[in-house]
Design an enzyme around this catalytic site. Structure first.
Site, PDB file in Angstrom:
ATOM      1  N   PRO A 144     -12.606  -2.588 -53.222  1.00 30.23           N
ATOM      2  CG  PRO A 144     -13.140  -0.499 -52.320  1.00 30.23           C
ATOM      3  CD  PRO A 144     -12.576  -1.159 -53.540  1.00 30.23           C
ATOM      4  CG  MET A 145     -16.182  -5.915 -53.483  1.00 30.92           C
ATOM      5  SD  MET A 145     -16.436  -7.281 -54.616  1.00 30.92           S
ATOM      6  CE  MET A 145     -14.834  -8.078 -54.570  1.00 30.92           C
ATOM      7  CB  CYS A 150     -21.380   2.814 -50.025  1.00 33.89           C
ATOM      8  SG  CYS A 150     -22.288   1.385 -49.388  1.00 33.89           S
ATOM      9  CE  LYS A 201     -14.795   1.317 -55.681  1.00 37.00           C
ATOM     10  NZ  LYS A 201     -16.151   1.054 -55.218  1.00 37.00           N
ATOM     11  CG  ASN A 216     -15.247  -0.520 -60.078  1.00 36.49           C
ATOM     12  OD1 ASN A 216     -16.185  -0.112 -59.390  1.00 36.49           O
ATOM     13  ND2 ASN A 216     -14.908  -1.778 -60.102  1.00 36.49           N
TER      14      ASN A 216
HETATM   15  C1  LIG Z   1     -20.567  -7.270 -51.687  1.00 39.61           C
HETATM   16  C2  LIG Z   1     -20.022  -5.929 -52.112  1.00 39.61           C
HETATM   17  C3  LIG Z   1     -19.438  -5.100 -51.172  1.00 39.61           C
HETATM   18  C4  LIG Z   1     -18.924  -3.850 -51.554  1.00 39.61           C
HETATM   19  N1  LIG Z   1     -18.309  -3.070 -50.628  1.00 39.61           N
HETATM   20  C5  LIG Z   1     -17.722  -1.898 -51.015  1.00 39.61           C
HETATM   21  C6  LIG Z   1     -16.963  -1.116 -50.102  1.00 39.61           C
HETATM   22  O1  LIG Z   1     -16.771  -1.469 -48.929  1.00 39.61           O
HETATM   23  N2  LIG Z   1     -16.417   0.056 -50.564  1.00 39.61           N
HETATM   24  C7  LIG Z   1     -16.578   0.466 -51.870  1.00 39.61           C
HETATM   25  O2  LIG Z   1     -16.067   1.522 -52.252  1.00 39.61           O
HETATM   26  N3  LIG Z   1     -17.286  -0.258 -52.748  1.00 39.61           N
HETATM   27  C8  LIG Z   1     -17.833  -1.429 -52.358  1.00 39.61           C
HETATM   28  N4  LIG Z   1     -18.482  -2.202 -53.291  1.00 39.61           N
HETATM   29  C9  LIG Z   1     -18.486  -1.776 -54.706  1.00 39.61           C
HETATM   30  C10 LIG Z   1     -17.281  -2.371 -55.454  1.00 39.61           C
HETATM   31  O3  LIG Z   1     -16.080  -1.837 -54.940  1.00 39.61           O
HETATM   32  C11 LIG Z   1     -17.353  -2.074 -56.961  1.00 39.61           C
HETATM   33  O4  LIG Z   1     -17.354  -0.677 -57.139  1.00 39.61           O
HETATM   34  C12 LIG Z   1     -18.604  -2.666 -57.615  1.00 39.61           C
HETATM   35  O5  LIG Z   1     -18.840  -3.981 -57.174  1.00 39.61           O
HETATM   36  C13 LIG Z   1     -18.492  -2.632 -59.133  1.00 39.61           C
HETATM   37  O6  LIG Z   1     -17.389  -3.361 -59.585  1.00 39.61           O
HETATM   38  P1  LIG Z   1     -17.544  -4.865 -60.153  1.00 39.61           P
HETATM   39  O7  LIG Z   1     -18.633  -4.825 -61.199  1.00 39.61           O
HETATM   40  O8  LIG Z   1     -16.194  -5.225 -60.688  1.00 39.61           O
HETATM   41  O9  LIG Z   1     -17.954  -5.716 -58.981  1.00 39.61           O
HETATM   42  C14 LIG Z   1     -19.017  -3.432 -52.917  1.00 39.61           C
HETATM   43  C15 LIG Z   1     -19.603  -4.286 -53.849  1.00 39.61           C
HETATM   44  C16 LIG Z   1     -20.092  -5.524 -53.482  1.00 39.61           C
HETATM   45  C17 LIG Z   1     -20.705  -6.423 -54.522  1.00 39.61           C
END
Ligand SMILES: Cc1cc2nc3c(=O)[nH]c(=O)nc-3n(C[C@H](O)[C@H](O)[C@H](O)COP(=O)(O)O)c2cc1C
Length: 319
Positions: free
Chosen positions: A18-19, A103, A142, A202
């Site tokens: 989720p992002m 978060c 998460k 993750n």
């Molecule tokens: C722009 C952005 C928005 C994110 N929003 C959420 C979110 O809404 N909920 C959540 O659990 N994690 C959120 N994350 C964290 C990601 O889900 C993930 O855990 C984190 O980016 C690490 O994984 P990656 O290295 O593959 O990006 C966000 C990350 C980014 C960069």
């Protein structure tokens, strides 16, 4: 959807992280177009907002049938609003509820939501059991390794499992590390040895093969940032030419416009377009055009121009 949803899914589970601001329904559909097997989560959504029936918040939960089974992610710290939110998720047809306890955003932490719950295990477990007991949907959490290290991860994981969590996703970085530093999966492997429920790892995964190489004893992996501008990250040997990418990029644009209208859709697709062309060296010259697109037609025009240039460069290389 049964509480055994996570347990029964074929392993390893591949998930789109989720992002907030990126993984709206349009982007999730595109990732599922590339690999229909992946599991997608909504952007984090306020349980308080859902409880108070805030329209804007409810809009965040819009999804398309093609995304199913889809998991709703909520954040907050109030048992009562989590229960209402859980009922709402059930009525909306989600396959599961994911509780955000990771978060690190200032606003979120200041409100004692997200990762702040790792400082209040008892409250975190009460929230998990409230949702688990009041909903037929499976509940997942998460979170990150911890606040500044992973010393409470196993305690937290055991408590979450006892409270009724059906799955954990662990981002292999601490709160203090934010999004920097390479993710560390070792504490996640250790956690898995202690728990019966499935665990997704993750953090920092940049390709399908990379995901498999860090999987270890885990039940799945989740990719976030590497999917932005590259939904092909979810398939093996993703050597895709720009020519093959363009129809998908156009589809993404169309889905976003269908979801949010042409005005907002074209504004919001700009950062995604920049990400799609990031790996094309000469595309830098098109950046200005891409950040000014204001209609579906103008987006198609710029993409077709880039493609024309791309094919010229390809022909030169071949000649
Ligand atoms: C722009 C952005 C928005 C994110 N929003 C959420 C979110 O809404 N909920 C959540 O659990 N994690 C959120 N994350 C964290 C990601 O889900 C993930 O855990 C984190 O980016 C690490 O994984 P990656 O290295 O593959 O990006 C966000 C990350 C980014 C960069």
């Amino acid at each position: 959807m049964s509480k055994d949803f996570w347990k029964n899914l074929p392993k390893p589970i591949l998930a789109l992280a989720p992002m907030d601001g990126y993984t709206d329904s349009a982007f999730r559909r595109i990732c599922k177009t590339v690999n229909p097997e992946i599991i997608v989560f909504t952007e984090f959504t306020s349980a308080d907002g859902l409880h108070h029936e805030a329209k804007k918040v409810q809009e965040k939960f819009r999804y398309h049938e093609e995304e199913k089974p889809i998991i709703a992610q909520i954040f907050g710290k109030d048992v009562k609003t989590f229960i209402t939110a859980a009922k709402y998720c059930e009525a909306m047809g989600f396959a599961g509820i994911d509780l955000n306890m990771g978060c690190p955003a200032k606003k979120v932490v200041r409100s004692e939501h997200g990762i702040a719950l790792r400082k209040k295990h008892d409250l975190a477990f009460r929230l998990i059991s409230a949702v688990a007991e009041n909903s037929a949907l499976p509940v997942s959490v998460k979170t990150r390794l911890g606040w500044s290290d992973a010393s409470d991860l196993i305690d937290f994981g055991k408590g979450a499992q006892n409270a009724g969590a059906d799955l954990l996703t662990i981002h292999g970085r601490t709160y203090v590390q934010g999004y920097k530093n390479p993710a560390d999966f070792n504490p996640i492997y250790e956690l898995k040895k202690e728990l019966a429920i499935p665990i997704i790892g993750n953090g920092g995964i940049i390709s399908y093969d990379h995901g498999f190489s860090v999987l270890g004893n885990l039940d799945g992996f989740m990719i976030g940032q590497a999917a932005i501008g590259n939904p092909w990250v979810f398939i093996k040997n993703a050597d895709i030419s720009f020519e093959e990418k363009v129809p998908i990029i156009k589809k993404h644009t169309q889905y976003l416009i269908e979801l949010k209208g042409e005005k907002i859709g074209t504004l919001e697709i700009r950062k995604q377009l920049l990400a799609y062309v990031k790996s094309i060296p000469f595309a830098a010259t098109y950046r200005l055009k891409l950040v000014q697109v204001d209609s579906l037609d103008s987006i198609h025009r710029v993409l077709d121009e880039i493609l024309l240039d791309y094919n010229k460069v390809e022909i030169k290389v071949l000649a």
